[in-house]
Design a protein around this motif. Structure first.
Motif, PDB file in Angstrom:
ATOM      1  N   SER A  70      48.012  21.193 -52.575  1.00 22.45           N
ATOM      2  CA  SER A  70      47.196  22.346 -52.210  1.00 22.45           C
ATOM      3  C   SER A  70      47.228  23.334 -53.360  1.00 22.45           C
ATOM      4  CB  SER A  70      47.724  23.004 -50.928  1.00 22.45           C
ATOM      5  OG  SER A  70      48.755  23.920 -51.212  1.00 22.45           O
ATOM      6  N   PRO A 106      45.100  31.347 -49.803  1.00 23.72           N
ATOM      7  CA  PRO A 106      45.086  30.410 -50.931  1.00 23.72           C
ATOM      8  C   PRO A 106      44.356  31.008 -52.126  1.00 23.72           C
ATOM      9  CG  PRO A 106      43.452  29.776 -49.305  1.00 23.72           C
ATOM     10  CD  PRO A 106      44.184  30.954 -48.728  1.00 23.72           C
ATOM     11  N   ASP A 108      42.268  29.427 -54.317  1.00 28.98           N
ATOM     12  CA  ASP A 108      40.955  28.909 -54.708  1.00 28.98           C
ATOM     13  C   ASP A 108      39.946  29.169 -53.599  1.00 28.98           C
ATOM     14  OD1 ASP A 108      41.470  27.070 -52.783  1.00 28.98           O
ATOM     15  OD2 ASP A 108      41.309  25.304 -54.067  1.00 28.98           O
ATOM     16  N   GLU A 109      38.920  28.305 -53.506  1.00 23.19           N
ATOM     17  CA  GLU A 109      37.821  28.578 -52.580  1.00 23.19           C
ATOM     18  C   GLU A 109      38.152  28.283 -51.126  1.00 23.19           C
ATOM     19  OE1 GLU A 109      37.540  24.299 -53.815  1.00 23.19           O
ATOM     20  OE2 GLU A 109      37.874  26.216 -54.825  1.00 23.19           O
ATOM     21  N   LEU A 110      39.322  27.748 -50.841  1.00 29.51           N
ATOM     22  CA  LEU A 110      39.683  27.507 -49.445  1.00 29.51           C
ATOM     23  C   LEU A 110      39.755  28.833 -48.687  1.00 29.51           C
ATOM     24  CD1 LEU A 110      42.467  24.793 -49.856  1.00 29.51           C
ATOM     25  CD2 LEU A 110      40.168  24.463 -48.948  1.00 29.51           C
ATOM     26  N   SER A 112      40.852  31.959 -46.367  1.00 27.74           N
ATOM     27  CA  SER A 112      42.062  32.608 -45.866  1.00 27.74           C
ATOM     28  C   SER A 112      42.045  32.562 -44.342  1.00 27.74           C
ATOM     29  CB  SER A 112      42.133  34.060 -46.345  1.00 27.74           C
ATOM     30  OG  SER A 112      42.221  34.125 -47.751  1.00 27.74           O
ATOM     31  N   TYR A 154      46.159  23.356 -45.336  1.00 24.80           N
ATOM     32  CA  TYR A 154      45.606  23.263 -46.683  1.00 24.80           C
ATOM     33  C   TYR A 154      45.943  21.998 -47.466  1.00 24.80           C
ATOM     34  CZ  TYR A 154      44.687  28.225 -45.914  1.00 24.80           C
ATOM     35  OH  TYR A 154      44.247  29.416 -45.410  1.00 24.80           O
ATOM     36  N   ASN A 169      43.521  20.796 -42.292  1.00 31.78           N
ATOM     37  CA  ASN A 169      42.282  21.261 -41.669  1.00 31.78           C
ATOM     38  C   ASN A 169      42.354  22.782 -41.559  1.00 31.78           C
ATOM     39  OD1 ASN A 169      40.078  21.901 -40.110  1.00 31.78           O
ATOM     40  ND2 ASN A 169      40.517  20.421 -38.492  1.00 31.78           N
ATOM     41  N   ALA A 170      41.604  23.468 -42.434  1.00 32.14           N
ATOM     42  CA  ALA A 170      41.658  24.929 -42.479  1.00 32.14           C
ATOM     43  C   ALA A 170      41.029  25.583 -41.257  1.00 32.14           C
ATOM     44  CB  ALA A 170      40.973  25.436 -43.748  1.00 32.14           C
ATOM     45  N   LYS A 171      40.427  24.789 -40.363  1.00 35.93           N
ATOM     46  CA  LYS A 171      39.809  25.346 -39.160  1.00 35.93           C
ATOM     47  C   LYS A 171      40.710  25.254 -37.929  1.00 35.93           C
ATOM     48  CE  LYS A 171      35.089  24.284 -40.687  1.00 35.93           C
ATOM     49  NZ  LYS A 171      33.821  23.580 -40.345  1.00 35.93           N
TER      50      LYS A 171
END
Length: 387
Positions: A70, A106, A108-110, A112, A154, A169-171
C-alpha cells in the motif's frame, strides 16, 4: 475530590521488517505507533463504582519496494469510555459504553476514510442467597463495533509473509455486532470454574475471501505473464484473497475449571468450541478454530514451580469454499521456574519446552497452514527481573 485513583500508559513502538525474496530484500515495512491510555477510577457514590477513560493512537505505516502492499498511510484514533457497577448483596448491575473515532489518510489517490462508532453493554450478576456466594449466574447483552483495519482497506499486492496476493477494499464499513452471553461460575474449597455460552450476530463481518486467477483477471486486469510472475512473486506462486464483508453469526461455548489436589499440586482443565457461519448462505466462515480440550498439572513449592499441559485439538472439516481442512492433533508443553530475590528485585529463571513430542501439525487459524506447519519441538530459557 471525586477521583480515587488513576492509571496512565504510554507506548511508542518503532517496527522495521524486511521480506526476503530470492535471497534479496524485496520489501521493507515500517510501522511506527504511539499510543496513550488513561483510566480514572472515581470514588464510590452510594452503590455506584466505576471507571472513565480515554485512548489515543497515532500510527504511520509504510511499505517500500517492488512488492509494496500500500502507499504510506497515516492512521489516527481516539476513544472515550466508561464502565460502572451498581452492587447489592446478591445482585450486581453492570453497564458501559465507548465512542471510538478512527481516520486513515493514504498519500496517493486512494480515498481517505474516517469512522465514528459507538459500543455499549449491559450485564447482570446474580448470586443466590442459598449458594452463600459459591455460585454466580452472569448475563450480558452488548452492541459492539469495529472499524476496518488499514490492511483491510488499502492493501493491494503480493504479501510473501502470508503467501497471498492481498486485495483491500477502501469502501468497507464498520462491523456492527449484537452479542449475548450467559455464564455460570462456581467455587468451593478445592474446585472453581466457569462455563459460558455466547452468540454474536455481526453485520458486515470482514473476512478473507479467495479469488481464482480468472476472477482476479476479470476484475483487476491480467496478473502478469509467466516471466513477471516469477520476478514479482505472485500469480502462479501466490493465491489471491480479497477482504470482503457479509452478515455472519459466531456462537460457541467456553469452560474451565481449577482443581486443588493438595500439597502444592493443582490441575486445570478447559474446553472451547466456536461455530461461525455466513447468515445468508448458511456457509461456514473461514479460519474458525476447531473444538479444543486442555488439561494441565502445576506444582508449586515455595519459589519453585513446574508443570505441563496437554492440548488436544479436533480436526476441522467445516471449511469455507476451497479452504483446506486440518487434521486433529495433540500438543504437550512443559515448564519449570525458580524465583529468588537480590537487593530490591525478584529474579526468575524459566525453562519451557513447547511441542515436547515434536508433533507435526497445522493450525487451522494460520494464514499459511497450506504451506508451512507449526513449529516443532522448541526449548526456551528465559530470565526476567521485577523491581
Amino acid at each position: 475530590g471525586v477521583v480515587e485513583g488513576f492509571r496512565a500508559d504510554f507506548a511508542s513502538r518503532r517496527y522495521r521488517h524486511e521480506e526476503i525474496v530470492g535471497g534479496e530484500v524485496g520489501t521493507r515495512f515500517g510501522n511506527d505507533t504511539d499510543e496513550v491510555n488513561l483510566m480514572v477510577r472515581h470514588k464510590p457514590a452510594g452503590r455506584l463504582t466505576g471507571t472513565v477513560g480515554g485512548w489515543a493512537l497515532n500510527r504511520q505505516f509504510s511499505a517500500v519496494g517492488e512488492e509494496a502492499l500500500s502507499p504510506p498511510v497515516r492512521e489516527r484514533g481516539a476513544a472515550a469510555f466508561f464502565y460502572e457497577e451498581l452492587t447489592w448483596p446478591h445482585v450486581t448491575f453492570q453497564f458501559g459504553a465507548r465512542v471510538n473515532h478512527a481516520s486513515f489518510d493514504p498519500e496517493d489517490e486512494l480515498p481517505s476514510r474516517s469512522f465514528t462508532d459507538t459500543s455499549g453493554s449491559l450485564g447482570l450478576l446474580f448470586r443466590p442467597r442459598a449458594a452463600e456466594d459459591r455460585f454466580t449466574l452472569a448475563v450480558s447483552l452488548a452492541r459492539a463495533a469495529r472499524n476496518p483495519a488499514l490492511e483491510e482497506l488499502y492493501f493491494f499486492g503480493p504479501h510473501p509473509g502470508n503467501f497471498a496476493f492481498e486485495i483491500g477494499n477502501a469502501k468497507l464499513g464498520s462491523e456492527k455486532a449484537l452479542g449475548f452471553d450467559v455464564s455460570a461460575r462456581w467455587r468451593s474449597r478445592r474446585i472453581s470454574g466457569e462455563i459460558s455460552f455466547f452468540r454474536n450476530a455481526i453485520a458486515d463481518y470482514i473476512f478473507r475471501n479467495p479469488l481464482t486467477e480468472e476472477e482476479f483477471d476479470a476484475r483487476f486486469g491480467h496478473a502478469g505473464d509467466e516471466e513477471d510472475e516469477e520476478e514479482e512473486g505472485h500469480g502462479g506462486e501466490f493465491g489471491f484473497i480479497e477482504f470482503v464483508a457479509a452478515d455472519s453469526v459466531l456462537q460457541g461455548i467456553e469452560g474451565h475449571a481449577d482443581i486443588e489436589i493438595g500439597r502444592g499440586l493443582g490441575m486445570e482443565v478447559g474446553i472451547d468450541y466456536v461455530r461461525g457461519e455466513l447468515s445468508a448462505a448458511n456457509q461456514p466462515l473461514p479460519r474458525i478454530p476447531p473444538f479444543r480440550l486442555r488439561a494441565g498439572l502445576n506444582y508449586q513449592r515455595n519459589a519453585f514451580q513446574a508443570g505441563g499441559e496437554v492440548v488436544a485439538v479436533s480436526r476441522q472439516k467445516r471449511v469455507f469454499g476451497a479452504e483446506t481442512p486440518t487434521a486433529g492433533y495433540g500438543n504437550l508443553r512443559l515448564f519449570g521456574a525458580y524465583s529468588f530475590g537480590t537487593a530490591n528485585v525478584v529474579n526468575t529463571v524459566t525453562a519451557r519446552l513447547d511441542n515436547a513430542t515434536n508433533e507435526l501439525y497445522r493450525n487451522h487459524l494460520s494464514l499459511v497452514k497450506d504451506v508451512v506447519p507449526e513449529m516443532g519441538r522448541n526449548f526456551k530459557l528465559l530470565y526476567s527481573v521485577r523491581f
